[in-house]
Design a protein around this motif. Structure first.
Motif, PDB file in Angstrom:
ATOM      1  N   VAL A  72       0.731  -1.511   0.246  1.00 20.78           N
ATOM      2  CA  VAL A  72       0.126   0.445   0.124  1.00 20.78           C
ATOM      3  C   VAL A  72       0.852   1.548   0.077  1.00 20.78           C
ATOM      4  O   VAL A  72       2.284   1.277   0.666  1.00 20.78           O
ATOM      5  N   ASP A  73       0.788   2.220  -0.788  1.00 22.73           N
ATOM      6  CA  ASP A  73       1.367   3.339  -1.072  1.00 22.73           C
ATOM      7  C   ASP A  73       0.114   4.511  -0.094  1.00 22.73           C
ATOM      8  O   ASP A  73      -0.497   4.922  -0.289  1.00 22.73           O
ATOM      9  N   VAL A  74       1.289   5.031   0.937  1.00 24.57           N
ATOM     10  CA  VAL A  74       0.833   6.183   1.696  1.00 24.57           C
ATOM     11  C   VAL A  74       1.238   6.911   1.434  1.00 24.57           C
ATOM     12  O   VAL A  74       2.837   7.079   1.841  1.00 24.57           O
ATOM     13  N   GLN A  75       0.650   8.058   0.687  1.00 25.04           N
ATOM     14  CA  GLN A  75       1.821   9.352   0.425  1.00 25.04           C
ATOM     15  C   GLN A  75       3.587   9.720  -0.141  1.00 25.04           C
ATOM     16  O   GLN A  75       4.457   9.418   0.537  1.00 25.04           O
ATOM     17  N   ASN A  76       3.704   8.017  -0.781  1.00 28.39           N
ATOM     18  CA  ASN A  76       5.147   7.844  -1.296  1.00 28.39           C
ATOM     19  C   ASN A  76       5.718   6.963  -0.546  1.00 28.39           C
ATOM     20  O   ASN A  76       6.781   6.916  -0.614  1.00 28.39           O
ATOM     21  N   VAL A  77       5.075   6.890   0.242  1.00 27.39           N
ATOM     22  CA  VAL A  77       6.187   5.653   1.806  1.00 27.39           C
ATOM     23  C   VAL A  77       5.059   4.143   1.163  1.00 27.39           C
ATOM     24  O   VAL A  77       4.274   4.293   1.755  1.00 27.39           O
ATOM     25  N   LEU A  78       6.162   2.877   0.524  1.00 23.98           N
ATOM     26  CA  LEU A  78       5.105   1.833   0.793  1.00 23.98           C
ATOM     27  C   LEU A  78       5.512   0.947   2.076  1.00 23.98           C
ATOM     28  O   LEU A  78       6.621   0.307   2.546  1.00 23.98           O
ATOM     29  N   LEU A  79       4.199   0.953   1.980  1.00 26.40           N
ATOM     30  CA  LEU A  79       3.963  -0.841   3.383  1.00 26.40           C
ATOM     31  C   LEU A  79       2.792  -1.556   3.198  1.00 26.40           C
ATOM     32  O   LEU A  79       2.199  -2.246   2.155  1.00 26.40           O
ATOM     33  N   ARG A  80       4.023  -2.597   3.605  1.00 26.73           N
ATOM     34  CA  ARG A  80       3.874  -4.266   2.964  1.00 26.73           C
ATOM     35  C   ARG A  80       2.758  -4.592   3.998  1.00 26.73           C
ATOM     36  O   ARG A  80       2.823  -4.306   5.671  1.00 26.73           O
ATOM     37  N   VAL A  81       1.668  -5.036   3.758  1.00 28.99           N
ATOM     38  CA  VAL A  81       0.487  -5.752   4.415  1.00 28.99           C
ATOM     39  C   VAL A  81       0.425  -7.280   4.332  1.00 28.99           C
ATOM     40  O   VAL A  81       0.158  -7.187   3.098  1.00 28.99           O
ATOM     41  N   ASP A  82       0.571  -8.205   5.035  1.00 29.39           N
ATOM     42  CA  ASP A  82      -0.222  -9.195   4.611  1.00 29.39           C
ATOM     43  C   ASP A  82      -1.174  -9.403   5.636  1.00 29.39           C
ATOM     44  O   ASP A  82      -2.199  -9.109   6.597  1.00 29.39           O
ATOM     45  N   VAL A  83      -2.434  -9.973   4.572  1.00 33.18           N
ATOM     46  CA  VAL A  83      -3.627 -10.735   4.787  1.00 33.18           C
ATOM     47  C   VAL A  83      -3.698 -12.037   5.137  1.00 33.18           C
ATOM     48  O   VAL A  83      -3.715 -12.204   4.185  1.00 33.18           O
ATOM     49  N   PHE A  84      -4.923 -12.452   5.758  1.00 33.36           N
ATOM     50  CA  PHE A  84      -4.903 -14.258   6.009  1.00 33.36           C
ATOM     51  C   PHE A  84      -6.128 -13.568   4.768  1.00 33.36           C
ATOM     52  O   PHE A  84      -6.646 -13.147   4.129  1.00 33.36           O
ATOM     53  N   ASN A  85      -5.771 -14.947   3.440  1.00 31.77           N
ATOM     54  CA  ASN A  85      -6.851 -15.717   3.109  1.00 31.77           C
ATOM     55  C   ASN A  85      -8.073 -15.936   3.061  1.00 31.77           C
ATOM     56  O   ASN A  85      -8.254 -16.986   3.959  1.00 31.77           O
ATOM     57  N   THR A  86      -8.568 -15.056   3.303  1.00 30.00           N
ATOM     58  CA  THR A  86     -10.244 -15.165   4.556  1.00 30.00           C
ATOM     59  C   THR A  86     -10.529 -16.251   2.696  1.00 30.00           C
ATOM     60  O   THR A  86     -12.280 -16.134   2.808  1.00 30.00           O
ATOM     61  N   HIS A  87     -10.226 -16.576   1.346  1.00 25.29           N
ATOM     62  CA  HIS A  87     -11.510 -17.358   0.753  1.00 25.29           C
ATOM     63  C   HIS A  87     -11.914 -15.850  -0.102  1.00 25.29           C
ATOM     64  O   HIS A  87     -12.888 -16.018  -0.589  1.00 25.29           O
ATOM     65  N   GLU A  88     -11.936 -14.677   0.288  1.00 24.72           N
ATOM     66  CA  GLU A  88     -13.133 -13.523  -0.194  1.00 24.72           C
ATOM     67  C   GLU A  88     -12.526 -12.268  -0.754  1.00 24.72           C
ATOM     68  O   GLU A  88     -12.998 -11.508  -0.320  1.00 24.72           O
ATOM     69  N   PHE A  89     -10.893 -12.136  -1.002  1.00 20.61           N
ATOM     70  CA  PHE A  89     -10.346 -11.717  -1.421  1.00 20.61           C
ATOM     71  C   PHE A  89     -10.225 -10.200  -2.544  1.00 20.61           C
ATOM     72  O   PHE A  89      -9.384 -10.054  -3.068  1.00 20.61           O
ATOM     73  N   GLY A  90     -11.177 -11.149  -3.413  1.00 20.83           N
ATOM     74  CA  GLY A  90     -11.120 -10.563  -4.158  1.00 20.83           C
ATOM     75  C   GLY A  90     -11.707  -8.655  -4.408  1.00 20.83           C
ATOM     76  O   GLY A  90     -11.364  -7.682  -5.240  1.00 20.83           O
ATOM     77  N   TYR A  91     -11.323  -8.137  -3.058  1.00 19.46           N
ATOM     78  CA  TYR A  91     -11.651  -6.485  -3.404  1.00 19.46           C
ATOM     79  C   TYR A  91     -10.617  -5.393  -2.788  1.00 19.46           C
ATOM     80  O   TYR A  91      -9.943  -4.645  -3.683  1.00 19.46           O
ATOM     81  N   PHE A  92      -8.834  -6.678  -2.800  1.00 21.28           N
ATOM     82  CA  PHE A  92      -7.895  -6.121  -3.246  1.00 21.28           C
ATOM     83  C   PHE A  92      -7.474  -5.710  -4.480  1.00 21.28           C
ATOM     84  O   PHE A  92      -7.173  -6.730  -5.100  1.00 21.28           O
TER      85      PHE A  92
END
Lengths: 562, 370
Positions: free
Chosen positions: B324-344
């Motif tokens: 995720v780009d927050v004001q040109n700072v890249l943040l790594r975010v790990d999200v569990f696969n909840t089998h419905e992640f299509g919105y990313f």
């Protein structure tokens, strides 16, 4: 007191090694050097002045002749060895593996015996020229060897093996994908060879050239029997000694030593230089099969003829050994064959004694080589200490020094009582020859032991120490049993070389320890060819047995240690 | 069994200092791991404990005994080497028996103990094999049996699993732990593999360039790294250089460096040694693990919530990694696969929250930190 026990152990192991090297390698060389500075009872460079500016120029001429013959020997050996290495390692055809092992056959021929065989085959009254003469009905023999051409042919025959072995090893190390990459980039065969393959082989070719140059500079047996009036330096030393010109012999020895040691140092530098060795792992054999059946058979036939030529000297010795003395005098070919010579060899104590002497002295020298070699190699490979490269060079010096020089060094060092001979005069006693054999083969045994010790991971020794074993126990129960096969292969080779040793023997023998090689020469000079050949066959048999044992039981190519 | 104390130890090879001012205490029966990249001094330290190196300075103790200059054969440690170092000229039985023969154990007892050890590593049927006839994993087990059969006070393992393939490595990990618990033996384990270290150890010491940076349980090392090296060597981490603006009773306010618009963050997590960290206020960073960051569909009330844009999405199976780009700072975010992640998806606008308890203020020591 040194606190660290390991450092203390290193020192205890190092003391005998350095002592032996100083006493029997360094000190004799220095004695020769000092002797060369003596002129009419004063110290001067007069002998060297004589060497270089002497009116008759005999010494200078001998030096140039030695260099000349050595360069020609390198060229001749390279011209035979390199193509053979390519044919046997790059192409597959019937009998390839048999021929490739047959290519090292010249090693299985002690130098003196080999020269003899060549004289019998190709000399004035040789079998081959005479056979051709009779077959074609010529008046004279069509060719004969002798002098420079004789020396060169013998050198090429025995020394091409060094080119063959080093270049073969290098060819097998080339990653085939390098050549494939060049083809892929559009290079043709010719270009790939000259731009990729050949440059990769250069280190091996240079190393082999240096080696052959050194060996032919030191060569003694071939010039001794073949040179006639042609002077080479190694032979001049012998003549000076025989004539009693000890100071001149010393000067000649020093000059020959300087040339040889310069080559040794150059070779070490060249081999330690960072070069483009192959880093790729798991390179498989890469031979193209010869598809064309005609070429395939031509290659096989050439191979067979080649092997026959290589084997001819061995057959000649065998044949001669079966001809009883006095039955082959004026005839062109021998007529009587039996085992009389062998019977005499084992029944006549006078004829048996040289064989017994040689075996006994070789056993003594080899046992010493074994003990010294293992300790020296262990210290050099597994221990750290200051001055290691100095010890390393001392170990290698006897390899670089021509045998004639080693003989002269021993004469100068031990023709008077010294600390290193426990106050005895060794020259003229039984012990001087075993000592000479021992010194000559220090490098061989140390190097072959180094090779196995370098393979042995340090963690093996550490594991044993960690489990509670003291150093000596570890050495006895773990290190020795693991390295023994490799060590024995090198040691056995030293043994057979000692049995046939000629150049130092001819300088140092006495009537009581007359070795087999001296007796061969004597019999040869008395035209008792059969007896000389029978001695030669014993040597050849010993060598065959040793190579067989090494390959079979130790799984080690003993000839690699050469 | 023994505890180990390493006091002020330094080891120099010529001018290179391999280990410097090291202090460690390893408790009896503990499974202790030296973790670090190659050349960090972990193996050097192990070899000083085994006795193959003597420290240039400092003292090594087993219990209360000074072992600093005791030769390796008198230390009664059992070591397993990276390449196993089995004696190639001996059978499996003879390899394991070696240490007992040195100790002059009677032949009946020797046989019993060797077979017992081989049984523990499940190799009793191979006792007459040559070691070269065994597979990598079996050789590893012989090496373990050989080290354990002498009933050492300390078991030393030098990257024992690095020569095995991934599946065997998992198996042997379990096996080593089982044996360690069986024998209840003080164990030092050297590895560069953080997964091995985290999953096996009671405590871990993290090394770099000859210096030990942190000692702690796997959870402490992972959750509360002492500095940016430890934080980034173990697991994935977001490291953001910051400046402290104010210190309040329940939290600290820090500002991100190197950003166009000021970004303020509230940090609540306790740091180990707060005063000293705050004094080095020039070189500080906040760290947060990728799985600690929350992705929100819409803006919410709360601390440390920022608007950002998804830069890339990578699917790893159980976890989805979203940059995720927050004001040109890249943040790594790990999200569990909840089998419905299509919105990313790339380019989507989202909000991220950096929970104040999950943020950690740490000193930057490596100089070239992000």
């Amino acid at each position: 007191m040194i606190k660290n026990r390991d450092t203390r152990l290193t020192i205890w192991l190092l003391i005998p090694v350095v002592l032996v090297l100083v006493a029997y390698v360094l000190y004799p060389s220095l004695r020769t050097f000092i002797e060369s500075l003596q002129k009419d009872g004063t110290i001067s460079l007069g002998n060297y002045q004589d060497f270089f500016v002497q009116e008759s120029k005999t010494n200078l001429e001998a030096l140039w002749n030695s260099v000349y013959i050595s360069i020609l020997s390198v060229l001749a050996s390279a011209l035979i060895g390199i193509p053979l290495a390519f044919i046997f390692n790059r192409y597959d055809f019937p009998g390839r593996s048999f021929f490739s092992s047959a290519a090292i056959l010249p090693i299985v021929l002690p130098s003196l015996v080999g020269v003899m065989a060549f004289m019998f085959l190709y000399g004035e009254s040789g079998l081959i020229p005479n056979a051709i003469k009779d077959l074609l009905g010529l008046d004279k023999v069509p060719f004969k060897i002798g002098g420079v051409s004789g020396i060169l042919i013998v050198h090429a025959y025995t020394m091409y093996v060094y080119f063959y072995m080093t270049v073969s090893a290098a060819i097998n190390k080339i990653d085939p994908s390098l050549e494939e990459a060049a083809y892929n980039l559009g290079a043709n065969k010719f270009k790939v060879f000259w731009k990729v393959t050949f440059p990769l082989l250069t280190p091996a070719i240079v190393a082999a050239s240096l080696l052959v140059f050194m060996i032919s500079m030191a060569s003694f047996s071939a010039p001794f029997l073949l040179a006639g009036g042609y002077r080479v330096l190694s032979l001049q030393i012998y003549f000076s000694k025989i004539n009693g010109d000890m100071e001149i012999a010393a000067t000649q020895s020093v000059i020959l030593s300087i040339v040889s040691i310069a080559f040794l140092l150059f070779m070490r530098w060249y081999q330690n230089r960072k070069d483009y060795r192959m880093a790729s792992k798991g390179i498989g054999a890469h031979r193209s099969e010869v598809k064309n059946p005609f070429i395939k058979w031509v290659m096989a036939v050439i191979g067979i003829i080649g092997v026959l030529i290589l084997l001819l000297p061995h057959f000649t010795i065998l044949l001669l050994s079966l001809v009883p003395d006095g039955t082959w005098t004026f005839q062109t070919y021998p007529t009587v064959f039996n085992v009389e010579n062998y019977r005499l060899l084992f029944e006549d104590p006078n004829i048996f004694k040289p064989l017994r002497n040689s075996l006994l002295m070789a056993v003594i020298a080899t046992l010493a080589n074994l003990v010294f070699g293992v300790i020296a190699s262990y210290v050099l490979v597994k221990r750290k200490f200051i001055g290691k490269s100095f010890v390393d060079i001392l170990v290698m010096i006897p390899w670089a020094l021509p045998a004639t020089v080693i003989g002269m060094n021993l004469i100068f060092a031990f023709n008077e009582p010294s600390v290193f001979s426990f106050g005895q005069i060794l020259v003229g006693t039984f012990w001087i020859l075993p000592l000479a054999y021992f010194i000559r083969h220090i490098p061989l045994v140390v190097r072959s032991t180094n090779a196995v010790l370098e393979q042995l991971d340090d963690s093996i020794e550490e594991a044993a120490r960690n489990l509670g074993a003291k150093w000596f126990y570890t050495f006895r129960k773990v290190i020795l049993p693991i390295i023994m096969p490799g060590v024995l292969a090198g040691t056995l080779l030293a043994f057979i070389e000692s049995v046939g040793e000629f150049p130092t023997s001819v300088l140092l023998y006495t009537i009581i320890n007359r070795p087999i090689s001296i007796e061969i020469m004597n019999q040869f000079r008395m035209f008792n060819m059969g007896q000389a050949a029978a001695y030669g066959m014993i040597q050849i048999t010993l060598i065959v047995i040793v190579l067989y044992i090494s390959n079979k039981f130790f799984g080690i190519k003993a000839e690699k240690a050469l | 069994m023994a505890s180990i104390k390493i006091e002020n130890v330094q080891k120099a090879f010529g001018k290179t200092i391999a280990v410097d001012s090291l202090n460690l205490e390893i408790k009896e029966g503990e499974f202790f791991t030296f973790l670090g990249p190659s050349g960090c001094g972990k193996t050097t330290t192990l070899r000083m404990i085994a006795g193959f190196y003597y420290p240039t300075k400092g003292v090594v103790r087993f219990g209360d005994k000074d072992m600093t200059r005791v030769p390796p054969e008198k230390r009664n440690t059992g070591m397993v080497f990276q390449n196993y170092a089995l004696f190639p000229h001996m059978t499996v039985f003879e390899n394991v028996a070696f240490g007992l023969r040195v100790r002059k154990v009677s032949s009946a007892e020797l046989k019993r103990r060797v077979l017992d050890a081989l049984q523990k590593v499940r190799l009793e049927i191979y006792s007459n094999r040559q070691v070269s006839q065994l597979s990598g994993g079996q050789q590893q087990r012989v090496a373990l049996a050989r080290a354990l059969v002498i009933e050492p006070e300390i078991l030393l393992l030098d990257e024992p699993l690095s020569n095995l393939d991934a599946k065997l490595r998992d198996e042997m990990r379990v096996e080593i732990l089982r044996l360690q618990r069986d024998y209840k033996i003080t164990t030092i384990y050297v590895t560069h593999d953080q997964a091995e270290a985290l999953s096996m150890s009671d405590r871990i010491a993290v090394f770099n360039y000859g210096v030990c940076h942190q000692v702690g349980t796997p959870a402490e090392i992972y959750n509360q790294p002492a500095n940016d090296f430890v934080a980034s060597f173990i697991g994935e981490i977001n490291l953001l250089p910051v400046q402290v603006e104010s210190v309040q009773p329940e939290n600290k306010v820090v500002a991100l460096k190197n950003v166009e618009q000021p970004v303020r963050l509230y940090v609540q997590n306790k740091t180990g040694d707060e005063d000293s960290i705050l004094q080095t206020d020039d070189n500080l960073a906040i760290s947060i693990r990728p799985e600690a960051i929350r992705i929100l569909e819409a803006d919410e009330d709360g601390m440390n919530i920022f608007k950002g844009k998804i830069n890339s999405v990578q699917f790893f199976g159980s976890v989805v990694n979203v940059m995720v780009d927050v004001q040109n700072v890249l943040l790594r975010v790990d999200v569990f696969n909840t089998h419905e992640f299509g919105y990313f998806y790339q380019g989507k606008e989202v909000y991220v929250q950096l929970p104040e308890k999950q943020l950690r203020l740490i000193p930057v020591i490596s100089g070239d930190a992000p």
